[in-house]
Design a protein around this motif. Sequence first.
Motif, PDB file in Angstrom:
ATOM      1  N   ARG A 188       0.829  -1.205   0.000  1.00  0.00           N
ATOM      2  CA  ARG A 188       0.000   0.000   0.000  1.00  0.00           C
ATOM      3  C   ARG A 188       0.864   1.257   0.000  1.00  0.00           C
ATOM      4  NH1 ARG A 188      -3.999   2.657  -2.081  1.00  0.00           N
ATOM      5  NH2 ARG A 188      -4.910   4.210  -0.690  1.00  0.00           N
ATOM      6  N   ALA A 189       1.970   1.244   0.747  1.00  0.00           N
ATOM      7  CA  ALA A 189       2.860   2.406   0.749  1.00  0.00           C
ATOM      8  C   ALA A 189       3.375   2.698  -0.655  1.00  0.00           C
ATOM      9  CB  ALA A 189       4.019   2.170   1.709  1.00  0.00           C
ATOM     10  N   LEU A 190       3.767   1.668  -1.372  1.00  0.00           N
ATOM     11  CA  LEU A 190       4.255   1.857  -2.741  1.00  0.00           C
ATOM     12  C   LEU A 190       3.140   2.348  -3.664  1.00  0.00           C
ATOM     13  CD1 LEU A 190       6.488  -1.327  -3.021  1.00  0.00           C
ATOM     14  CD2 LEU A 190       7.313   1.036  -3.058  1.00  0.00           C
ATOM     15  N   GLU A 191       1.926   1.832  -3.444  1.00  0.00           N
ATOM     16  CA  GLU A 191       0.790   2.280  -4.257  1.00  0.00           C
ATOM     17  C   GLU A 191       0.507   3.756  -4.028  1.00  0.00           C
ATOM     18  OE1 GLU A 191      -3.744   0.739  -5.307  1.00  0.00           O
ATOM     19  OE2 GLU A 191      -2.865   0.292  -3.351  1.00  0.00           O
ATOM     20  N   VAL A 192       0.526   4.195  -2.762  1.00  0.00           N
ATOM     21  CA  VAL A 192       0.312   5.607  -2.451  1.00  0.00           C
ATOM     22  C   VAL A 192       1.409   6.465  -3.077  1.00  0.00           C
ATOM     23  CG1 VAL A 192       0.318   7.296  -0.566  1.00  0.00           C
ATOM     24  CG2 VAL A 192      -1.001   5.189  -0.349  1.00  0.00           C
ATOM     25  N   MET A 193       2.643   5.993  -3.004  1.00  0.00           N
ATOM     26  CA  MET A 193       3.744   6.752  -3.604  1.00  0.00           C
ATOM     27  C   MET A 193       3.535   6.960  -5.093  1.00  0.00           C
ATOM     28  SD  MET A 193       7.050   5.110  -1.620  1.00  0.00           S
ATOM     29  CE  MET A 193       8.237   5.969  -2.701  1.00  0.00           C
ATOM     30  N   ARG A 194       2.978   5.984  -5.769  1.00  0.00           N
ATOM     31  CA  ARG A 194       2.752   6.092  -7.218  1.00  0.00           C
ATOM     32  C   ARG A 194       1.525   6.944  -7.529  1.00  0.00           C
ATOM     33  NH1 ARG A 194       1.882   0.625  -9.785  1.00  0.00           N
ATOM     34  NH2 ARG A 194       2.186   1.772 -11.721  1.00  0.00           N
ATOM     35  N   LEU A 195       0.445   6.760  -6.731  1.00  0.00           N
ATOM     36  CA  LEU A 195      -0.819   7.420  -7.047  1.00  0.00           C
ATOM     37  C   LEU A 195      -0.769   8.926  -6.894  1.00  0.00           C
ATOM     38  CD1 LEU A 195      -3.479   5.055  -5.400  1.00  0.00           C
ATOM     39  CD2 LEU A 195      -3.207   5.550  -7.837  1.00  0.00           C
ATOM     40  N   LEU A 196      -0.118   9.432  -5.852  1.00  0.00           N
ATOM     41  CA  LEU A 196      -0.245  10.858  -5.520  1.00  0.00           C
ATOM     42  C   LEU A 196       0.337  11.795  -6.574  1.00  0.00           C
ATOM     43  CD1 LEU A 196       0.255  10.730  -1.658  1.00  0.00           C
ATOM     44  CD2 LEU A 196      -1.869  10.702  -2.983  1.00  0.00           C
ATOM     45  N   PRO A 197       1.470  11.675  -7.150  1.00  0.00           N
ATOM     46  CA  PRO A 197       2.583  10.835  -6.717  1.00  0.00           C
ATOM     47  C   PRO A 197       3.407  11.548  -5.656  1.00  0.00           C
ATOM     48  CG  PRO A 197       3.194  11.957  -8.720  1.00  0.00           C
ATOM     49  CD  PRO A 197       1.790  12.409  -8.397  1.00  0.00           C
ATOM     50  N   VAL A 198       4.118  10.770  -4.849  1.00  0.00           N
ATOM     51  CA  VAL A 198       5.026  11.330  -3.856  1.00  0.00           C
ATOM     52  C   VAL A 198       6.301  11.800  -4.560  1.00  0.00           C
ATOM     53  CG1 VAL A 198       6.532  10.720  -1.921  1.00  0.00           C
ATOM     54  CG2 VAL A 198       4.131  10.040  -1.901  1.00  0.00           C
ATOM     55  N   THR A 199       6.658  13.067  -4.329  1.00  0.00           N
ATOM     56  CA  THR A 199       7.842  13.641  -4.979  1.00  0.00           C
ATOM     57  C   THR A 199       9.048  13.743  -4.041  1.00  0.00           C
ATOM     58  OG1 THR A 199       7.111  15.884  -4.444  1.00  0.00           O
ATOM     59  CG2 THR A 199       6.428  14.977  -6.580  1.00  0.00           C
ATOM     60  N   GLY A 200       8.788  13.676  -2.733  1.00  0.00           N
ATOM     61  CA  GLY A 200       9.864  13.696  -1.752  1.00  0.00           C
ATOM     62  C   GLY A 200       9.533  12.713  -0.651  1.00  0.00           C
ATOM     63  N   LEU A 201      10.550  12.119  -0.046  1.00  0.00           N
ATOM     64  CA  LEU A 201      10.289  11.096   0.969  1.00  0.00           C
ATOM     65  C   LEU A 201      11.268  11.233   2.121  1.00  0.00           C
ATOM     66  CD1 LEU A 201       8.714   8.515   1.776  1.00  0.00           C
ATOM     67  CD2 LEU A 201      10.492   7.194   0.610  1.00  0.00           C
ATOM     68  N   PHE A 202      10.725  11.387   3.330  1.00  0.00           N
ATOM     69  CA  PHE A 202      11.509  11.307   4.556  1.00  0.00           C
ATOM     70  C   PHE A 202      11.482   9.860   5.040  1.00  0.00           C
ATOM     71  CE2 PHE A 202      10.382  15.850   4.828  1.00  0.00           C
ATOM     72  CZ  PHE A 202      11.580  16.403   5.253  1.00  0.00           C
ATOM     73  N   CYS A 203      12.642   9.262   5.219  1.00  0.00           N
ATOM     74  CA  CYS A 203      12.706   7.901   5.739  1.00  0.00           C
ATOM     75  C   CYS A 203      14.156   7.591   6.109  1.00  0.00           C
ATOM     76  CB  CYS A 203      12.186   6.878   4.727  1.00  0.00           C
ATOM     77  SG  CYS A 203      13.174   6.721   3.215  1.00  0.00           S
ATOM     78  N   THR A 204      14.399   6.408   6.624  1.00  0.00           N
ATOM     79  CA  THR A 204      15.774   5.988   6.898  1.00  0.00           C
ATOM     80  C   THR A 204      16.406   5.471   5.609  1.00  0.00           C
ATOM     81  OG1 THR A 204      15.187   3.703   7.411  1.00  0.00           O
ATOM     82  CG2 THR A 204      15.116   5.291   9.240  1.00  0.00           C
ATOM     83  N   PRO A 205      17.742   5.434   5.549  1.00  0.00           N
ATOM     84  CA  PRO A 205      18.384   4.795   4.394  1.00  0.00           C
ATOM     85  C   PRO A 205      17.933   3.350   4.205  1.00  0.00           C
ATOM     86  CG  PRO A 205      19.990   6.073   5.629  1.00  0.00           C
ATOM     87  CD  PRO A 205      18.729   6.071   6.448  1.00  0.00           C
ATOM     88  N   GLY A 206      17.788   2.628   5.326  1.00  0.00           N
ATOM     89  CA  GLY A 206      17.335   1.244   5.232  1.00  0.00           C
ATOM     90  C   GLY A 206      15.950   1.132   4.641  1.00  0.00           C
ATOM     91  N   MET A 207      15.050   2.064   4.991  1.00  0.00           N
ATOM     92  CA  MET A 207      13.704   2.059   4.429  1.00  0.00           C
ATOM     93  C   MET A 207      13.725   2.389   2.943  1.00  0.00           C
ATOM     94  SD  MET A 207      10.502   1.568   4.656  1.00  0.00           S
ATOM     95  CE  MET A 207      10.266   1.345   6.425  1.00  0.00           C
TER      96      MET A 207
END
Length: 471
Positions: A188-207
């Motif tokens: 679902r996270a990947l689907e949301v990233m594609r749908l919106l689409p997400v242009t910037g992402l805060f996360c850890t390097p591992g994530m």
Amino acid sequence: MFTVYHPESAELTARLWDQHVELLAGRWDPRRLAEHQAELFRTTVSYVRERSTFYRSRLAGVRLADDGPLTEAELASIPFTSKADLREAQFDLLSRPVPAAWIFYETTGTTGAATPCPRDNVDSVHNNTVLTEYYRTVFGRFGDAQVIGVAGPSELHATGDTFGDVCRNLGLAVAKMWPHSPMIGFPRALEVMRLLPVTGLFCTPGMALALAKKARESGLDTRADFHLDVLMLTGELASPGLLANIGELWGATAHNALYASQEASVLAAVTGDGSLSTAPLINYYEVVDPVTLAPTPADASGVRQGELVVTNLYQGAKPLVRYRTGDLVRMYPAAAGAAAPVPTLEVLGRVRDELVLNDHPVTGYDLENLLLRHVRGYLDYQVVLDRGTTGADRVTLVLQGDVDPTDPALAATVEDCARELGVELLVSFGDPGAITGTGAMVSWKAARVVDRRSPDDHETRVAHALAARRA
């Protein structure tokens, strides 16, 4: 909007905003900054001694001059605050009761007792003003039509609230996604990233690597099927080599965006030139030898290396005085023409994560960068340490992903390890498993390094337990 109901917070926000705009414009000279830091350092000491049960006892005999520059003798008269102090003191360390805060956070408690980290409006306004003005110099490059994803570790962590508030300040839409949550999950996270689409992402390097791995497993192309412009990475070690690979995987710019902790809040943040810039208007920094605790001298270039010690220069729910972060850093003097005219940091990893290879000490940051600075295309990595047939230390770099075993980059890495560390390097390919995603909860060493020269320590056992639950 909350400041409408708290005029004192609105006034504080306006004052801090003006100060940081002036700072970024180069209008804080060294004398003004030193006077600002000395005054607020003394204010914090008085504040915590009056209000905190822990500091009332700890600082009872400390006497500081009323004004003038802070001296080495004055600093030396103030005891350090350690992580052990925080675990033992718990709520006695607070300078304001929890009901006076606006939100309650705590450390993860994965490797020791969780410690309370409530924040009031003073805490949040100081820290979020720094991030707002520093990040303005980053996101301003990518136009107005941005949607920023935030993937954080837990509900009791500041990640979602902090980055959400800062993005609101900057006029950026936010989507909070927790891929490890059973309600969201990676698909679902990947689907949301594609749908919106997400242009910037805060996360850890591992994530960032885990999302890329899951996307590839789903038949998606991380560069063609997503629209990321920038990855704002935090929470784990992030060497230039790792950042370059993550950026290439996603077709985006990858930044080491934030150096912070639940306990000490914001200590440095990325600015438009990619530097991890300190926040000297809200923190006082020291760099000490982690063994002797004496200040470390600068080298010929003005660079100091050692354990970072910080004092918060704002008086909120839990200001810390001479707090030993447990992290090794290199602190560089302000560079001419930098996006922020302040000292910058390289965070080298925890003091206890430093490794010794054939009698040569090496930090996690430097080892990771040595191993990864040439290699691109991997989706995960792990480092295995053992001893070869001669008894000398040996390193194996385990890579997962689209890396050609005949890539000249691998041969260059083998040569670099022999030349710079005197260590034999082997390269193998495989899936390290879920443990590499536990770094933000435990440590880089526990998540990334398998040291067969010694038995597993407590943090490594915790990392294995976390990985088993996630798997």
